[in-house]
Design a protein around this motif. Sequence first.
Motif, PDB file in Angstrom:
ATOM      1  N   TYR A 272       1.690  11.129  11.252  1.00  0.00           N
ATOM      2  CA  TYR A 272       2.875  10.850  12.077  1.00  0.00           C
ATOM      3  C   TYR A 272       4.161  11.293  11.376  1.00  0.00           C
ATOM      4  N   LEU A 273       4.211  11.120  10.056  1.00  0.00           N
ATOM      5  CA  LEU A 273       5.445  11.397   9.322  1.00  0.00           C
ATOM      6  C   LEU A 273       5.595  12.858   8.911  1.00  0.00           C
ATOM      7  N   PHE A 274       4.490  13.516   8.553  1.00  0.00           N
ATOM      8  CA  PHE A 274       4.609  14.814   7.877  1.00  0.00           C
ATOM      9  C   PHE A 274       3.935  15.979   8.588  1.00  0.00           C
ATOM     10  N   LEU A 275       3.056  15.739   9.531  1.00  0.00           N
ATOM     11  CA  LEU A 275       2.356  16.852  10.166  1.00  0.00           C
ATOM     12  C   LEU A 275       3.228  17.506  11.233  1.00  0.00           C
ATOM     13  N   HIS A 276       3.215  18.848  11.283  1.00  0.00           N
ATOM     14  CA  HIS A 276       3.990  19.589  12.279  1.00  0.00           C
ATOM     15  C   HIS A 276       3.152  19.841  13.527  1.00  0.00           C
ATOM     16  N   GLU A 277       3.828  19.941  14.658  1.00  0.00           N
ATOM     17  CA  GLU A 277       3.175  20.345  15.893  1.00  0.00           C
ATOM     18  C   GLU A 277       2.975  21.862  15.877  1.00  0.00           C
ATOM     19  N   SER A 278       2.045  22.341  16.674  1.00  0.00           N
ATOM     20  CA  SER A 278       1.811  23.783  16.778  1.00  0.00           C
ATOM     21  C   SER A 278       3.012  24.470  17.424  1.00  0.00           C
ATOM     22  N   PRO A 279       3.621  25.456  16.758  1.00  0.00           N
ATOM     23  CA  PRO A 279       4.757  26.172  17.371  1.00  0.00           C
ATOM     24  C   PRO A 279       4.335  26.940  18.616  1.00  0.00           C
ATOM     25  N   ARG A 280       3.089  27.396  18.648  1.00  0.00           N
ATOM     26  CA  ARG A 280       2.603  28.107  19.832  1.00  0.00           C
ATOM     27  C   ARG A 280       2.583  27.173  21.041  1.00  0.00           C
ATOM     28  N   TRP A 281       2.047  25.971  20.844  1.00  0.00           N
ATOM     29  CA  TRP A 281       1.986  25.017  21.955  1.00  0.00           C
ATOM     30  C   TRP A 281       3.383  24.627  22.415  1.00  0.00           C
ATOM     31  N   LEU A 282       4.294  24.427  21.468  1.00  0.00           N
ATOM     32  CA  LEU A 282       5.666  24.071  21.831  1.00  0.00           C
ATOM     33  C   LEU A 282       6.323  25.159  22.661  1.00  0.00           C
ATOM     34  N   LEU A 283       6.061  26.413  22.312  1.00  0.00           N
ATOM     35  CA  LEU A 283       6.678  27.525  23.032  1.00  0.00           C
ATOM     36  C   LEU A 283       6.130  27.653  24.444  1.00  0.00           C
TER      37      LEU A 283
END
Length: 535
Positions: A272-283
Amino acid sequence: MVDSSTQLLSQSNSSNSFAQQPHQDDEQISTISSIVEECIGELNWTQLLQVFLVSFAWFFDGQQTFITIFTDAQPSWHCANQTGSRFASNNSCESTTMPAKRASICELSKDLWAWDESKQVSIISEWSLECVNTIITGLPASMFFTGCLIGGIVLTTLADASLGRKNMIFYSCLLMSFSSFLASFSTNIWIYSALKFVCGFGRSTLGTTTLVLASELVSKRWRGQVGVFGFLVCTLGFLTLPPIAYLNKGSSWRNLYIVTSLPGILYCILVYLFLHESPRWLLIRGRKEEAIKVLKSITSLSLTTQSDYLDLAISNIMPLKEETMKVDLYSTFKILMQNRWSSRRIMVIIAMGLGIGLVYYGMPLGVGMLSFNLYLSVTFNALLEIPSTILTFIFIHKFNRKSMLLFLTTLSGISSVLASIEVTNFTISLQLVFELVSFFCAYTAYNVLIIFGSELFPTCVRNCALSLLRQAVALGGTISPMLVGAGREHNNKFLCYGILGLAIGFLGLFGLCLPETKDKAFCDTMDEEEEEESK
Protein backbone atom coordinates in the motif's frame (compact mmCIF):
# COMPACT_ATOMS: atom_id res chain seq x y z
CA MET A 1 32.29 12.16 -17.20
CA VAL A 2 29.88 13.72 -19.67
CA ASP A 3 29.39 17.46 -19.23
CA SER A 4 25.99 18.05 -17.63
CA SER A 5 25.22 20.99 -19.92
CA THR A 6 25.91 18.85 -22.99
CA GLN A 7 23.69 16.07 -21.64
CA LEU A 8 20.93 18.55 -20.85
CA LEU A 9 21.09 20.10 -24.32
CA SER A 10 21.01 16.69 -25.99
CA GLN A 11 18.00 15.47 -24.05
CA SER A 12 16.22 18.81 -24.36
CA ASN A 13 16.58 18.68 -28.14
CA SER A 14 15.20 15.17 -28.06
CA SER A 15 12.25 16.33 -26.00
CA ASN A 16 11.60 19.37 -28.19
CA SER A 17 11.30 17.14 -31.22
CA PHE A 18 7.87 16.10 -29.98
CA ALA A 19 6.66 19.71 -30.00
CA GLN A 20 8.40 20.76 -33.22
CA GLN A 21 7.42 17.71 -35.29
CA PRO A 22 4.26 16.27 -33.77
CA HIS A 23 3.45 14.22 -36.85
CA GLN A 24 6.91 12.87 -37.56
CA ASP A 25 7.10 9.08 -37.20
CA ASP A 26 3.48 9.19 -36.00
CA GLU A 27 3.19 5.43 -35.54
CA GLN A 28 6.04 5.36 -33.05
CA ILE A 29 4.92 8.25 -30.86
CA SER A 30 1.17 7.70 -31.03
CA THR A 31 0.91 4.45 -29.06
CA ILE A 32 1.11 3.86 -25.34
CA SER A 33 3.46 0.92 -25.81
CA SER A 34 6.15 2.85 -27.68
CA ILE A 35 6.00 5.79 -25.27
CA VAL A 36 6.15 3.64 -22.14
CA GLU A 37 9.00 1.53 -23.52
CA GLU A 38 11.02 4.66 -24.29
CA CYS A 39 10.21 6.36 -20.99
CA ILE A 40 11.00 3.35 -18.81
CA GLY A 41 14.44 3.00 -20.36
CA GLU A 42 16.98 0.48 -19.14
CA LEU A 43 16.53 -1.69 -16.06
CA ASN A 44 17.60 0.14 -12.89
CA TRP A 45 17.56 -0.43 -9.13
CA THR A 46 14.22 1.29 -8.68
CA GLN A 47 12.58 -1.10 -11.14
CA LEU A 48 14.31 -4.09 -9.53
CA LEU A 49 13.06 -3.11 -6.07
CA GLN A 50 9.53 -2.73 -7.44
CA VAL A 51 9.73 -6.15 -9.11
CA PHE A 52 11.02 -7.72 -5.89
CA LEU A 53 8.28 -6.09 -3.83
CA VAL A 54 5.44 -7.14 -6.10
CA SER A 55 6.84 -10.66 -6.69
CA PHE A 56 7.08 -11.36 -2.97
CA ALA A 57 3.31 -11.86 -2.97
CA TRP A 58 4.04 -15.25 -4.55
CA PHE A 59 5.88 -16.25 -1.35
CA PHE A 60 2.69 -16.08 0.72
CA ASP A 61 0.69 -17.62 -2.13
CA GLY A 62 2.93 -20.70 -2.03
CA GLN A 63 2.66 -21.00 1.75
CA GLN A 64 -1.13 -20.77 1.94
CA THR A 65 -1.62 -23.15 -1.00
CA PHE A 66 0.28 -26.02 0.65
CA ILE A 67 -0.10 -25.33 4.38
CA THR A 68 -2.85 -27.95 4.83
CA ILE A 69 -0.27 -30.66 4.14
CA PHE A 70 0.84 -30.13 7.74
CA THR A 71 -2.18 -28.63 9.53
CA ASP A 72 -4.65 -31.24 8.24
CA ALA A 73 -2.32 -34.25 8.36
CA GLN A 74 -3.26 -37.59 9.92
CA PRO A 75 -1.17 -37.80 13.12
CA SER A 76 0.64 -41.01 14.04
CA TRP A 77 -0.66 -43.09 16.98
CA HIS A 78 0.40 -46.02 19.10
CA CYS A 79 -1.11 -48.78 21.13
CA ALA A 80 -1.22 -47.91 24.80
CA ASN A 81 -2.58 -49.21 28.07
CA GLN A 82 -4.44 -47.05 30.49
CA THR A 83 -1.23 -45.58 31.85
CA GLY A 84 -0.07 -44.63 28.40
CA SER A 85 2.73 -47.17 27.90
CA ARG A 86 3.04 -48.86 24.55
CA PHE A 87 2.37 -52.56 24.02
CA ALA A 88 1.61 -55.00 21.25
CA SER A 89 -1.56 -57.00 21.30
CA ASN A 90 -2.09 -59.90 18.95
CA ASN A 91 -5.85 -59.55 18.81
CA SER A 92 -6.74 -55.93 19.53
CA CYS A 93 -4.08 -53.40 18.54
CA GLU A 94 -1.23 -53.24 16.07
CA SER A 95 2.13 -52.34 17.57
CA THR A 96 4.59 -49.49 17.10
CA THR A 97 4.16 -46.05 15.57
CA MET A 98 2.22 -45.85 12.32
CA PRO A 99 0.16 -43.41 10.30
CA ALA A 100 -3.44 -43.33 11.43
CA LYS A 101 -5.39 -46.11 9.69
CA ARG A 102 -9.15 -45.81 9.80
CA ALA A 103 -9.67 -49.56 9.34
CA SER A 104 -7.91 -50.30 12.61
CA ILE A 105 -8.04 -47.20 14.78
CA CYS A 106 -11.80 -46.79 14.45
CA GLU A 107 -12.43 -50.34 15.61
CA LEU A 108 -10.47 -49.89 18.82
CA SER A 109 -11.67 -48.68 22.14
CA LYS A 110 -10.39 -45.24 23.12
CA ASP A 111 -8.39 -46.71 25.99
CA LEU A 112 -6.39 -49.01 23.70
CA TRP A 113 -4.59 -46.33 21.70
CA ALA A 114 -3.22 -42.80 21.99
CA TRP A 115 -1.75 -40.13 19.76
CA ASP A 116 2.05 -39.99 19.63
CA GLU A 117 2.06 -36.25 20.24
CA SER A 118 -0.27 -33.60 21.59
CA LYS A 119 -3.82 -33.58 20.24
CA GLN A 120 -3.27 -30.02 19.02
CA VAL A 121 -0.74 -30.98 16.32
CA SER A 122 -3.50 -31.42 13.69
CA ILE A 123 -7.16 -30.63 13.14
CA ILE A 124 -7.74 -34.41 12.85
CA SER A 125 -6.67 -35.14 16.42
CA GLU A 126 -7.89 -31.91 18.02
CA TRP A 127 -11.44 -32.22 16.67
CA SER A 128 -11.55 -36.06 16.82
CA LEU A 129 -11.98 -36.49 13.07
CA GLU A 130 -9.97 -39.71 12.77
CA CYS A 131 -13.09 -41.81 12.09
CA VAL A 132 -15.33 -39.41 10.16
CA ASN A 133 -15.94 -39.67 6.43
CA THR A 134 -12.96 -38.70 4.28
CA ILE A 135 -15.17 -36.11 2.56
CA ILE A 136 -15.31 -34.23 5.86
CA THR A 137 -11.58 -34.40 6.58
CA GLY A 138 -10.81 -33.27 3.03
CA LEU A 139 -13.38 -30.48 3.13
CA PRO A 140 -10.97 -27.64 4.12
CA ALA A 141 -8.63 -28.31 1.19
CA SER A 142 -11.56 -28.75 -1.19
CA MET A 143 -13.10 -25.48 -0.02
CA PHE A 144 -9.78 -23.69 -0.54
CA PHE A 145 -9.58 -24.73 -4.20
CA THR A 146 -13.30 -24.12 -4.67
CA GLY A 147 -12.66 -20.58 -3.44
CA CYS A 148 -9.83 -20.30 -5.96
CA LEU A 149 -12.09 -21.34 -8.84
CA ILE A 150 -14.99 -19.09 -7.86
CA GLY A 151 -12.69 -16.18 -7.06
CA GLY A 152 -10.98 -16.62 -10.40
CA ILE A 153 -14.34 -16.21 -12.15
CA VAL A 154 -15.69 -13.35 -10.02
CA LEU A 155 -12.51 -11.29 -9.56
CA THR A 156 -10.68 -12.00 -12.80
CA THR A 157 -11.55 -8.72 -14.59
CA LEU A 158 -11.24 -6.30 -11.66
CA ALA A 159 -7.51 -5.73 -12.16
CA ASP A 160 -8.19 -4.75 -15.77
CA ALA A 161 -11.27 -2.70 -14.93
CA SER A 162 -11.86 -0.63 -11.81
CA LEU A 163 -9.30 -1.71 -9.19
CA GLY A 164 -6.08 -1.85 -11.18
CA ARG A 165 -3.06 -4.07 -10.53
CA LYS A 166 -1.78 -2.57 -7.27
CA ASN A 167 -5.14 -2.46 -5.47
CA MET A 168 -5.98 -5.97 -6.64
CA ILE A 169 -2.75 -7.30 -5.14
CA PHE A 170 -3.32 -5.37 -1.92
CA TYR A 171 -6.90 -6.54 -1.35
CA SER A 172 -6.25 -10.12 -2.52
CA CYS A 173 -3.22 -10.62 -0.29
CA LEU A 174 -4.94 -8.92 2.65
CA LEU A 175 -8.04 -11.11 2.32
CA MET A 176 -5.92 -14.26 1.97
CA SER A 177 -3.66 -13.44 4.92
CA PHE A 178 -6.36 -12.13 7.26
CA SER A 179 -8.68 -15.11 6.67
CA SER A 180 -5.69 -17.39 7.25
CA PHE A 181 -5.01 -15.61 10.53
CA LEU A 182 -8.65 -16.03 11.58
CA ALA A 183 -8.42 -19.74 10.72
CA SER A 184 -6.09 -20.17 13.68
CA PHE A 185 -9.05 -19.35 15.96
CA SER A 186 -11.46 -21.86 14.39
CA THR A 187 -13.49 -23.90 16.86
CA ASN A 188 -14.68 -26.61 14.46
CA ILE A 189 -14.11 -27.90 10.96
CA TRP A 190 -17.10 -26.02 9.52
CA ILE A 191 -15.81 -22.58 10.51
CA TYR A 192 -12.32 -23.65 9.47
CA SER A 193 -13.55 -24.78 6.03
CA ALA A 194 -15.47 -21.53 5.51
CA LEU A 195 -12.34 -19.51 6.26
CA LYS A 196 -10.31 -21.70 3.88
CA PHE A 197 -12.86 -20.87 1.17
CA VAL A 198 -12.38 -17.15 1.83
CA CYS A 199 -8.60 -17.65 1.79
CA GLY A 200 -8.76 -19.38 -1.60
CA PHE A 201 -11.16 -16.73 -2.92
CA GLY A 202 -8.68 -14.00 -2.04
CA ARG A 203 -5.71 -15.92 -3.37
CA SER A 204 -7.35 -16.74 -6.73
CA THR A 205 -6.01 -13.82 -8.79
CA LEU A 206 -2.94 -12.93 -6.72
CA GLY A 207 -0.39 -14.77 -8.87
CA THR A 208 -1.59 -13.52 -12.24
CA THR A 209 -1.96 -9.91 -11.12
CA THR A 210 1.51 -10.01 -9.60
CA LEU A 211 3.01 -11.36 -12.82
CA VAL A 212 1.21 -8.77 -14.95
CA LEU A 213 2.27 -5.81 -12.81
CA ALA A 214 5.90 -6.95 -12.61
CA SER A 215 6.11 -7.34 -16.40
CA GLU A 216 4.51 -3.91 -16.99
CA LEU A 217 7.04 -2.09 -14.79
CA VAL A 218 10.05 -3.06 -16.93
CA SER A 219 10.96 -2.92 -20.62
CA LYS A 220 10.28 -5.82 -22.97
CA ARG A 221 13.90 -7.00 -22.73
CA TRP A 222 13.41 -8.05 -19.07
CA ARG A 223 9.79 -9.17 -19.19
CA GLY A 224 10.50 -12.91 -19.24
CA GLN A 225 13.09 -12.77 -16.48
CA VAL A 226 10.95 -10.82 -14.01
CA GLY A 227 8.05 -13.19 -14.68
CA VAL A 228 10.21 -16.19 -13.82
CA PHE A 229 11.37 -14.50 -10.61
CA GLY A 230 7.82 -14.74 -9.25
CA PHE A 231 7.76 -18.50 -9.85
CA LEU A 232 11.00 -18.90 -7.92
CA VAL A 233 9.64 -16.89 -4.98
CA CYS A 234 6.51 -19.08 -4.93
CA THR A 235 8.65 -22.23 -4.76
CA LEU A 236 10.72 -20.74 -1.95
CA GLY A 237 7.53 -19.98 -0.04
CA PHE A 238 6.47 -23.62 -0.38
CA LEU A 239 9.90 -24.87 0.72
CA THR A 240 9.81 -22.76 3.91
CA LEU A 241 6.82 -24.74 5.18
CA PRO A 242 8.68 -27.98 6.10
CA PRO A 243 11.26 -26.27 8.36
CA ILE A 244 8.55 -24.10 9.96
CA ALA A 245 6.41 -27.17 10.56
CA TYR A 246 9.40 -29.08 11.93
CA LEU A 247 10.19 -26.30 14.41
CA ASN A 248 6.51 -26.40 15.41
CA LYS A 249 6.56 -30.19 15.81
CA GLY A 250 4.53 -31.27 18.82
CA SER A 251 2.85 -27.86 19.12
CA SER A 252 -0.52 -26.58 17.90
CA TRP A 253 -1.32 -26.48 14.19
CA ARG A 254 -2.74 -23.00 14.82
CA ASN A 255 0.80 -21.65 15.20
CA LEU A 256 1.50 -22.36 11.52
CA TYR A 257 -1.34 -20.11 10.43
CA ILE A 258 -0.25 -17.32 12.77
CA VAL A 259 3.40 -17.51 11.71
CA THR A 260 2.59 -17.48 7.98
CA SER A 261 -0.30 -14.99 8.00
CA LEU A 262 1.10 -12.12 10.09
CA PRO A 263 4.05 -11.49 7.70
CA GLY A 264 1.51 -11.47 4.87
CA ILE A 265 -0.51 -8.74 6.57
CA LEU A 266 2.67 -6.70 7.13
CA TYR A 267 3.54 -7.19 3.46
CA CYS A 268 0.18 -5.69 2.48
CA ILE A 269 1.14 -2.51 4.34
CA LEU A 270 4.37 -2.30 2.33
CA VAL A 271 2.42 -2.80 -0.90
CA TYR A 272 0.00 0.00 0.00
CA LEU A 273 2.80 2.42 0.88
CA PHE A 274 5.54 1.71 -1.67
CA LEU A 275 4.26 -0.27 -4.66
CA HIS A 276 3.57 1.65 -7.89
CA GLU A 277 0.59 1.11 -10.16
CA SER A 278 1.21 0.01 -13.75
CA PRO A 279 1.78 3.13 -15.92
CA ARG A 280 0.31 1.25 -18.88
CA TRP A 281 -2.94 0.58 -17.03
CA LEU A 282 -3.12 4.18 -15.83
CA LEU A 283 -2.70 5.47 -19.37
CA ILE A 284 -5.38 3.27 -20.92
CA ARG A 285 -7.72 4.43 -18.12
CA GLY A 286 -6.98 8.06 -19.02
CA ARG A 287 -5.12 8.87 -15.78
CA LYS A 288 -2.14 10.56 -17.46
CA GLU A 289 -0.99 12.62 -14.46
CA GLU A 290 -0.66 9.52 -12.28
CA ALA A 291 1.09 7.68 -15.10
CA ILE A 292 3.64 10.49 -15.47
CA LYS A 293 4.30 10.41 -11.72
CA VAL A 294 4.95 6.65 -11.80
CA LEU A 295 7.18 6.87 -14.87
CA LYS A 296 9.22 9.65 -13.28
CA SER A 297 9.88 7.45 -10.26
CA ILE A 298 11.01 4.37 -12.22
CA THR A 299 12.55 5.81 -15.40
CA SER A 300 16.26 5.59 -16.08
CA LEU A 301 16.22 9.00 -17.81
CA SER A 302 18.16 11.86 -16.26
CA LEU A 303 16.28 13.67 -13.50
CA THR A 304 17.16 17.06 -15.02
CA THR A 305 14.99 16.67 -18.11
CA GLN A 306 12.64 13.74 -17.50
CA SER A 307 9.72 15.99 -16.49
CA ASP A 308 9.49 17.91 -19.78
CA TYR A 309 10.29 14.78 -21.76
CA LEU A 310 7.53 12.67 -20.18
CA ASP A 311 4.96 15.46 -20.34
CA LEU A 312 5.58 16.06 -24.04
CA ALA A 313 5.75 12.35 -24.87
CA ILE A 314 2.52 11.39 -23.15
CA SER A 315 0.68 14.43 -24.50
CA ASN A 316 1.29 13.04 -28.00
CA ILE A 317 -0.41 9.72 -27.29
CA MET A 318 -3.29 9.11 -29.64
CA PRO A 319 -6.66 9.52 -27.85
CA LEU A 320 -8.12 6.17 -26.92
CA LYS A 321 -11.49 4.92 -28.00
CA GLU A 322 -14.28 5.34 -25.46
CA GLU A 323 -14.81 1.59 -25.13
CA THR A 324 -11.13 1.15 -24.26
CA MET A 325 -11.38 3.73 -21.49
CA LYS A 326 -14.56 2.27 -20.00
CA VAL A 327 -13.65 -1.35 -19.46
CA ASP A 328 -15.86 -2.73 -16.70
CA LEU A 329 -16.32 -6.01 -14.84
CA TYR A 330 -18.26 -7.75 -17.60
CA SER A 331 -17.06 -6.07 -20.78
CA THR A 332 -13.56 -7.56 -20.49
CA PHE A 333 -14.86 -11.05 -21.27
CA LYS A 334 -16.88 -9.62 -24.14
CA ILE A 335 -13.85 -7.80 -25.55
CA LEU A 336 -11.81 -11.01 -25.42
CA MET A 337 -14.41 -13.13 -27.20
CA GLN A 338 -15.78 -10.68 -29.80
CA ASN A 339 -12.57 -10.61 -31.86
CA ARG A 340 -11.63 -13.69 -33.81
CA TRP A 341 -7.91 -13.45 -33.09
CA SER A 342 -8.33 -12.94 -29.34
CA SER A 343 -10.97 -15.66 -28.93
CA ARG A 344 -8.73 -18.09 -30.82
CA ARG A 345 -5.76 -17.26 -28.61
CA ILE A 346 -7.67 -17.57 -25.34
CA MET A 347 -9.16 -20.94 -26.33
CA VAL A 348 -5.73 -22.25 -27.32
CA ILE A 349 -3.97 -21.27 -24.10
CA ILE A 350 -6.91 -22.63 -22.04
CA ALA A 351 -6.56 -25.99 -23.82
CA MET A 352 -2.80 -26.02 -23.23
CA GLY A 353 -3.27 -24.97 -19.61
CA LEU A 354 -5.69 -27.86 -19.07
CA GLY A 355 -3.16 -30.39 -20.38
CA ILE A 356 -0.33 -28.94 -18.30
CA GLY A 357 -2.53 -28.80 -15.18
CA LEU A 358 -3.45 -32.48 -15.54
CA VAL A 359 0.21 -33.52 -15.35
CA TYR A 360 1.37 -30.88 -12.86
CA TYR A 361 -1.22 -31.87 -10.25
CA GLY A 362 -1.70 -35.50 -11.31
CA MET A 363 1.92 -36.65 -11.19
CA PRO A 364 2.48 -36.09 -7.44
CA LEU A 365 -0.91 -37.67 -6.67
CA GLY A 366 -0.06 -40.81 -8.63
CA VAL A 367 3.37 -41.36 -7.10
CA GLY A 368 1.89 -43.84 -4.60
CA MET A 369 1.22 -46.22 -7.50
CA LEU A 370 4.97 -46.59 -8.06
CA SER A 371 5.55 -48.29 -4.67
CA PHE A 372 8.15 -45.66 -3.81
CA ASN A 373 8.46 -43.72 -0.55
CA LEU A 374 5.62 -41.19 -0.77
CA TYR A 375 7.20 -38.40 1.27
CA LEU A 376 10.57 -38.66 -0.46
CA SER A 377 9.05 -38.67 -3.94
CA VAL A 378 6.83 -35.64 -3.18
CA THR A 379 9.92 -33.84 -1.87
CA PHE A 380 11.71 -34.60 -5.14
CA ASN A 381 8.78 -33.12 -7.08
CA ALA A 382 8.82 -29.95 -4.98
CA LEU A 383 12.58 -29.49 -5.25
CA LEU A 384 12.42 -29.85 -9.04
CA GLU A 385 10.55 -26.55 -9.21
CA ILE A 386 13.75 -24.66 -8.35
CA PRO A 387 15.93 -25.86 -11.28
CA SER A 388 12.85 -25.60 -13.51
CA THR A 389 12.46 -21.93 -12.62
CA ILE A 390 16.18 -21.23 -13.02
CA LEU A 391 16.29 -22.86 -16.46
CA THR A 392 13.24 -20.88 -17.52
CA PHE A 393 15.01 -17.71 -16.40
CA ILE A 394 18.09 -18.61 -18.47
CA PHE A 395 16.41 -19.79 -21.67
CA ILE A 396 13.28 -17.62 -21.88
CA HIS A 397 15.11 -14.91 -23.87
CA LYS A 398 17.14 -17.35 -25.98
CA PHE A 399 14.46 -19.58 -27.51
CA ASN A 400 11.09 -19.01 -29.11
CA ARG A 401 8.09 -19.53 -26.85
CA LYS A 402 6.35 -21.88 -29.28
CA SER A 403 9.42 -24.09 -29.71
CA MET A 404 9.96 -24.35 -25.95
CA LEU A 405 6.34 -25.27 -25.29
CA LEU A 406 6.25 -27.87 -28.06
CA PHE A 407 9.46 -29.50 -26.81
CA LEU A 408 8.45 -29.48 -23.13
CA THR A 409 4.89 -30.77 -23.57
CA THR A 410 6.06 -33.49 -25.97
CA LEU A 411 8.84 -34.66 -23.64
CA SER A 412 6.48 -34.54 -20.65
CA GLY A 413 3.92 -36.64 -22.51
CA ILE A 414 6.44 -39.25 -23.65
CA SER A 415 7.94 -39.56 -20.17
CA SER A 416 4.51 -39.92 -18.58
CA VAL A 417 3.54 -42.72 -20.97
CA LEU A 418 6.87 -44.50 -20.32
CA ALA A 419 6.22 -44.32 -16.58
CA SER A 420 3.02 -46.31 -17.14
CA ILE A 421 4.62 -49.21 -19.01
CA GLU A 422 4.51 -52.49 -17.09
CA VAL A 423 7.82 -54.12 -18.09
CA THR A 424 9.99 -56.11 -15.71
CA ASN A 425 13.11 -54.31 -16.90
CA PHE A 426 11.52 -51.01 -15.87
CA THR A 427 12.44 -50.88 -12.23
CA ILE A 428 10.57 -48.74 -9.73
CA SER A 429 13.46 -46.27 -9.69
CA LEU A 430 13.37 -45.89 -13.47
CA GLN A 431 9.63 -45.32 -13.41
CA LEU A 432 10.18 -42.63 -10.81
CA VAL A 433 12.77 -40.98 -13.07
CA PHE A 434 10.21 -40.83 -15.91
CA GLU A 435 7.63 -39.41 -13.50
CA LEU A 436 10.05 -36.71 -12.33
CA VAL A 437 11.03 -35.80 -15.91
CA SER A 438 7.37 -35.49 -16.87
CA PHE A 439 6.61 -33.30 -13.84
CA PHE A 440 9.71 -31.16 -14.44
CA CYS A 441 8.76 -30.52 -18.07
CA ALA A 442 5.13 -29.79 -17.17
CA TYR A 443 6.09 -27.24 -14.54
CA THR A 444 8.60 -25.57 -16.87
CA ALA A 445 5.95 -25.50 -19.62
CA TYR A 446 3.58 -23.83 -17.16
CA ASN A 447 6.15 -21.11 -16.46
CA VAL A 448 6.70 -20.50 -20.16
CA LEU A 449 2.97 -20.52 -20.95
CA ILE A 450 2.22 -17.90 -18.28
CA ILE A 451 4.89 -15.59 -19.74
CA PHE A 452 3.73 -16.38 -23.29
CA GLY A 453 0.13 -15.61 -22.32
CA SER A 454 1.08 -12.22 -20.89
CA GLU A 455 2.61 -11.30 -24.25
CA LEU A 456 -0.33 -12.51 -26.36
CA PHE A 457 -2.90 -10.05 -25.00
CA PRO A 458 -2.96 -6.24 -24.66
CA THR A 459 -2.89 -4.40 -21.36
CA CYS A 460 -6.64 -3.77 -21.25
CA VAL A 461 -7.45 -7.52 -21.02
CA ARG A 462 -4.12 -9.09 -20.04
CA ASN A 463 -4.97 -9.87 -16.42
CA CYS A 464 -8.32 -11.39 -17.39
CA ALA A 465 -6.68 -13.66 -19.98
CA LEU A 466 -4.04 -14.90 -17.55
CA SER A 467 -6.66 -15.53 -14.88
CA LEU A 468 -8.61 -17.71 -17.31
CA LEU A 469 -5.39 -19.59 -18.07
CA ARG A 470 -4.77 -20.25 -14.37
CA GLN A 471 -8.35 -21.48 -13.94
CA ALA A 472 -7.75 -23.94 -16.80
CA VAL A 473 -4.67 -25.23 -14.97
CA ALA A 474 -6.73 -25.51 -11.77
CA LEU A 475 -9.41 -27.43 -13.72
CA GLY A 476 -6.71 -29.89 -14.74
CA GLY A 477 -5.92 -30.27 -11.04
CA THR A 478 -9.60 -31.03 -10.38
CA ILE A 479 -9.79 -33.75 -13.05
CA SER A 480 -6.44 -35.45 -12.38
CA PRO A 481 -7.45 -37.04 -9.01
CA MET A 482 -10.25 -38.89 -10.84
CA LEU A 483 -7.74 -40.38 -13.28
CA VAL A 484 -5.38 -41.30 -10.45
CA GLY A 485 -8.25 -42.89 -8.54
CA ALA A 486 -9.26 -44.93 -11.60
CA GLY A 487 -5.70 -46.14 -12.01
CA ARG A 488 -5.49 -47.23 -8.38
CA GLU A 489 -8.90 -48.91 -8.42
CA HIS A 490 -8.05 -51.02 -11.48
CA ASN A 491 -4.33 -51.30 -10.66
CA ASN A 492 -3.58 -49.90 -14.11
CA LYS A 493 -0.89 -47.24 -14.37
CA PHE A 494 -1.90 -46.37 -17.94
CA LEU A 495 -5.27 -45.04 -16.74
CA CYS A 496 -3.24 -42.53 -14.74
CA TYR A 497 0.14 -41.80 -16.30
CA GLY A 498 -0.70 -42.94 -19.82
CA ILE A 499 -3.78 -40.74 -20.21
CA LEU A 500 -2.03 -37.78 -18.56
CA GLY A 501 0.85 -38.12 -20.99
CA LEU A 502 -1.40 -38.35 -24.04
CA ALA A 503 -3.39 -35.32 -22.85
CA ILE A 504 -0.44 -32.96 -22.40
CA GLY A 505 1.22 -34.21 -25.60
CA PHE A 506 -1.90 -33.68 -27.72
CA LEU A 507 -3.03 -30.39 -26.17
CA GLY A 508 0.52 -29.04 -26.37
CA LEU A 509 0.27 -29.17 -30.18
CA PHE A 510 -2.33 -26.39 -30.02
CA GLY A 511 0.54 -23.97 -29.37
CA LEU A 512 1.41 -24.16 -33.07
CA CYS A 513 -1.70 -22.04 -33.72
CA LEU A 514 -0.32 -19.09 -31.74
CA PRO A 515 1.89 -16.26 -33.04
CA GLU A 516 5.46 -15.98 -31.74
CA THR A 517 5.99 -13.13 -29.23
CA LYS A 518 9.70 -13.30 -28.41
CA ASP A 519 11.18 -9.75 -28.35
CA LYS A 520 7.77 -8.30 -29.18
CA ALA A 521 6.73 -5.08 -27.43
CA PHE A 522 3.60 -5.07 -25.29
CA CYS A 523 0.45 -3.78 -26.95
CA ASP A 524 -1.97 -1.85 -24.74
CA THR A 525 -5.23 -1.73 -26.68
CA MET A 526 -7.15 -4.26 -28.79
CA ASP A 527 -6.63 -2.07 -31.87
CA GLU A 528 -2.84 -2.14 -31.49
CA GLU A 529 -2.84 -5.93 -31.07
CA GLU A 530 -5.13 -6.35 -34.05
CA GLU A 531 -2.75 -4.29 -36.18
CA GLU A 532 0.10 -6.59 -35.16
CA GLU A 533 -2.06 -9.62 -35.96
CA SER A 534 -2.79 -8.35 -39.47
CA LYS A 535 0.88 -7.78 -40.35
